[in-house]
Design a protein around this motif. Structure first.
Motif, PDB file in Angstrom:
ATOM      1  N   ARG A 288       0.828  -1.209   0.000  1.00  0.00           N
ATOM      2  CA  ARG A 288       0.000   0.000   0.000  1.00  0.00           C
ATOM      3  C   ARG A 288       0.861   1.257   0.000  1.00  0.00           C
ATOM      4  NH1 ARG A 288      -5.152  -0.926  -1.678  1.00  0.00           N
ATOM      5  NH2 ARG A 288      -6.136  -2.620  -0.511  1.00  0.00           N
ATOM      6  N   GLN A 289       1.962   1.223   0.729  1.00  0.00           N
ATOM      7  CA  GLN A 289       2.852   2.376   0.781  1.00  0.00           C
ATOM      8  C   GLN A 289       3.553   2.580  -0.554  1.00  0.00           C
ATOM      9  OE1 GLN A 289       5.205   1.195   4.146  1.00  0.00           O
ATOM     10  NE2 GLN A 289       3.780   2.064   5.645  1.00  0.00           N
ATOM     11  N   LYS A 290       3.968   1.477  -1.185  1.00  0.00           N
ATOM     12  CA  LYS A 290       4.597   1.602  -2.503  1.00  0.00           C
ATOM     13  C   LYS A 290       3.587   2.054  -3.553  1.00  0.00           C
ATOM     14  CE  LYS A 290       6.687  -2.454  -1.978  1.00  0.00           C
ATOM     15  NZ  LYS A 290       7.525  -3.664  -2.202  1.00  0.00           N
ATOM     16  N   GLU A 291       2.339   1.673  -3.379  1.00  0.00           N
ATOM     17  CA  GLU A 291       1.294   2.131  -4.292  1.00  0.00           C
ATOM     18  C   GLU A 291       1.190   3.654  -4.237  1.00  0.00           C
ATOM     19  OE1 GLU A 291      -3.298   0.952  -5.237  1.00  0.00           O
ATOM     20  OE2 GLU A 291      -2.807   1.408  -3.149  1.00  0.00           O
ATOM     21  N   ILE A 292       1.261   4.235  -3.038  1.00  0.00           N
ATOM     22  CA  ILE A 292       1.201   5.682  -2.889  1.00  0.00           C
ATOM     23  C   ILE A 292       2.411   6.334  -3.566  1.00  0.00           C
ATOM     24  CG2 ILE A 292       1.213   7.581  -1.200  1.00  0.00           C
ATOM     25  CD1 ILE A 292      -0.221   5.582   0.724  1.00  0.00           C
ATOM     26  N   MET A 293       3.576   5.709  -3.442  1.00  0.00           N
ATOM     27  CA  MET A 293       4.771   6.229  -4.103  1.00  0.00           C
ATOM     28  C   MET A 293       4.599   6.239  -5.619  1.00  0.00           C
ATOM     29  SD  MET A 293       8.684   4.775  -4.081  1.00  0.00           S
ATOM     30  CE  MET A 293       8.213   3.363  -5.096  1.00  0.00           C
ATOM     31  N   PHE A 294       4.067   5.145  -6.167  1.00  0.00           N
ATOM     32  CA  PHE A 294       3.858   5.085  -7.612  1.00  0.00           C
ATOM     33  C   PHE A 294       2.824   6.115  -8.075  1.00  0.00           C
ATOM     34  CE2 PHE A 294       5.437   0.534  -7.225  1.00  0.00           C
ATOM     35  CZ  PHE A 294       6.641   0.807  -7.857  1.00  0.00           C
ATOM     36  N   LYS A 332       6.396   7.685 -18.678  1.00  0.00           N
ATOM     37  CA  LYS A 332       6.289   7.430 -17.241  1.00  0.00           C
ATOM     38  C   LYS A 332       4.850   7.085 -16.871  1.00  0.00           C
ATOM     39  CE  LYS A 332       6.943  11.063 -14.578  1.00  0.00           C
ATOM     40  NZ  LYS A 332       5.677  11.454 -13.885  1.00  0.00           N
ATOM     41  N   TRP A 333       3.903   7.802 -17.410  1.00  0.00           N
ATOM     42  CA  TRP A 333       2.485   7.549 -17.127  1.00  0.00           C
ATOM     43  C   TRP A 333       2.107   6.115 -17.481  1.00  0.00           C
ATOM     44  CZ3 TRP A 333      -1.427  10.038 -14.720  1.00  0.00           C
ATOM     45  CH2 TRP A 333      -2.745   9.624 -14.993  1.00  0.00           C
ATOM     46  N   GLU A 334       2.538   5.681 -18.666  1.00  0.00           N
ATOM     47  CA  GLU A 334       2.196   4.333 -19.128  1.00  0.00           C
ATOM     48  C   GLU A 334       2.891   3.263 -18.290  1.00  0.00           C
ATOM     49  OE1 GLU A 334       3.314   4.456 -23.205  1.00  0.00           O
ATOM     50  OE2 GLU A 334       1.702   5.851 -23.786  1.00  0.00           O
ATOM     51  N   GLU A 335       4.190   3.443 -18.010  1.00  0.00           N
ATOM     52  CA  GLU A 335       4.951   2.425 -17.284  1.00  0.00           C
ATOM     53  C   GLU A 335       4.523   2.321 -15.823  1.00  0.00           C
ATOM     54  OE1 GLU A 335       6.958   0.263 -18.524  1.00  0.00           O
ATOM     55  OE2 GLU A 335       6.997   1.082 -20.558  1.00  0.00           O
ATOM     56  N   VAL A 336       4.291   3.438 -15.179  1.00  0.00           N
ATOM     57  CA  VAL A 336       3.899   3.408 -13.766  1.00  0.00           C
ATOM     58  C   VAL A 336       2.481   2.869 -13.621  1.00  0.00           C
ATOM     59  CG1 VAL A 336       3.480   4.809 -11.706  1.00  0.00           C
ATOM     60  CG2 VAL A 336       5.484   5.250 -13.132  1.00  0.00           C
ATOM     61  N   ASN A 337       1.608   3.193 -14.544  1.00  0.00           N
ATOM     62  CA  ASN A 337       0.250   2.656 -14.480  1.00  0.00           C
ATOM     63  C   ASN A 337       0.243   1.145 -14.661  1.00  0.00           C
ATOM     64  OD1 ASN A 337      -2.047   4.439 -13.924  1.00  0.00           O
ATOM     65  ND2 ASN A 337      -1.219   5.687 -15.589  1.00  0.00           N
TER      66      ASN A 337
END
Length: 344
Positions: A288-294, A332-337
């Motif tokens: 959950r914390q890494k999700e917030i980072m992404f 970045k938008w595509e890769e992080v999503n």
């Protein structure tokens, strides 16, 4: 002629330093001007007890007090930050006019190279230790608290509003290729910013913020090769803590990751994994914390910075820089999503 003026100015600053240093119990052998020409002044002071650093902090007093006491807290815990030397009166700083002057141990060492995997890994481990060791810092009574906990949504909204308002300035320069591209493409990135805000508000962000308020951690906020050194003692040292604030630790990670990957034009998944794995070897994060980072990584920070330089700082940027920033933001938008979709 210019060299003569600079030499005279340096001489004056060294003389000023010699007067200020009378407030510390130091046997001074030599004073060298290291950084001048801007609000933050730095002198290297050679003493019988090794080199020291005299610094005029370039921050408002309230924020400077927070960072000075934070650095003292970390140093007293054994953290790898320069120790602050107290004045003859037992104070951490000396105030002259609106400025605060501080004396630190001078750290001898060499900067890291982010293109070297071992260096990057070591820097991320050092950042994780910094975050862990900052737990428990409580500003003394009278020291203002500098915190960004819970403020991300407002920051997103402000930046989206700025991107929107700069369209008016672009229209005034409609013959400029930079402004033409900005007007043609910026709306889609503003929408990405708004979507990022929506995703953040639907994440565990607010719950994590409330947890952190009970025992907050410090973020460096300007972490990078300019503020880290591999000391001659073999340890990694973190310097220049003037901008520290309470925040979620992943904000420092995002500030490292986003610009670091904005170079080759190709998404570097291995480098991203190295950053996160190195950090988590010291300070594990939940999914959950890494999700917030992404989610935070999704915001078009690099594009916002280019527009800020163009329309606020009045830097004459070529259109190619805007095009590259937009291409990176889209990638970045595509890769992080993709990474976020794997976690849902």
């Amino acid at each position: 002629m210019l060299n003569d003026i600079l030499y005279e100015e340096t001489g004056k600053l060294i003389y000023i330093a010699s007067l200020i240093l009378k407030n510390w119990d130091l046997q001074i052998e030599e004073i060298e001007m290291i950084q001048s020409g801007q609000m933050a002044l730095v002198w290297k002071v050679y003493t019988n007890d090794g080199p020291k650093c005299l610094k005029r902090i370039h921050r408002p007093e309230k924020k400077a007090l927070f960072s000075i006491h934070a650095q003292n807290y970390l140093a007293m815990k054994g953290g790898r930050v320069p120790k602050i030397l107290k004045t003859k009166n037992g104070e951490l700083f000396k105030k002259y006019g609106p400025f605060l002057f501080v004396v630190y141990d001078w750290i001898e060492g060499t900067p890291f190279d982010l293109s070297v995997s071992e260096d990057l890994s070591e820097m991320m481990k050092a950042l994780a230790y910094f975050h862990k060791e900052s737990a428990g810092y409580e500003p003394l009574p009278g020291v203002p608290v500098f915190s960004k906990l819970g403020k991300w949504p407002k920051h997103y909204m402000k930046r989206c509003q700025q991107l929107e308002s700069w369209k008016k300035l672009a229209k005034l320069n409609s013959e400029d290729p930079f402004s033409q591209l900005y007007l043609a493409e910026i709306d889609s990135f503003i929408e990405k910013g708004k979507q990022t805000l929506h995703d953040l508000l639907n994440s565990d962000y607010e719950r994590w913020v409330e947890e952190m308020k009970q025992r907050p951690l410090l973020c460096h906020q300007d972490y990078g090769t300019g503020n880290t050194l591999l000391g001659n003692d073999g340890h990694t040292w973190i310097i220049d803590l003037d901008t520290v604030a309470f925040d979620l630790p992943i904000r420092d990670l995002r500030k490292m990751i986003v610009p670091l990957l904005d170079h080759s034009g190709v998404w570097d998944e291995k480098k991203l994994e190295l950053i996160i794995e190195s950090y988590e070897s010291v300070f594990p994060l939940t999914d959950r914390q890494k999700e917030i980072m992404f989610i935070d990584m999704l915001f078009p920070y690099e594009l916002h910075e280019k527009a800020l330089e163009k329309y606020v700082r009045k830097v004459p940027l070529p259109v190619e820089e805007l095009a590259e920033a937009m291409a990176y933001e889209q990638m970045k938008w595509e890769e992080v999503n993709k990474k976020l979709s794997l976690r849902t």
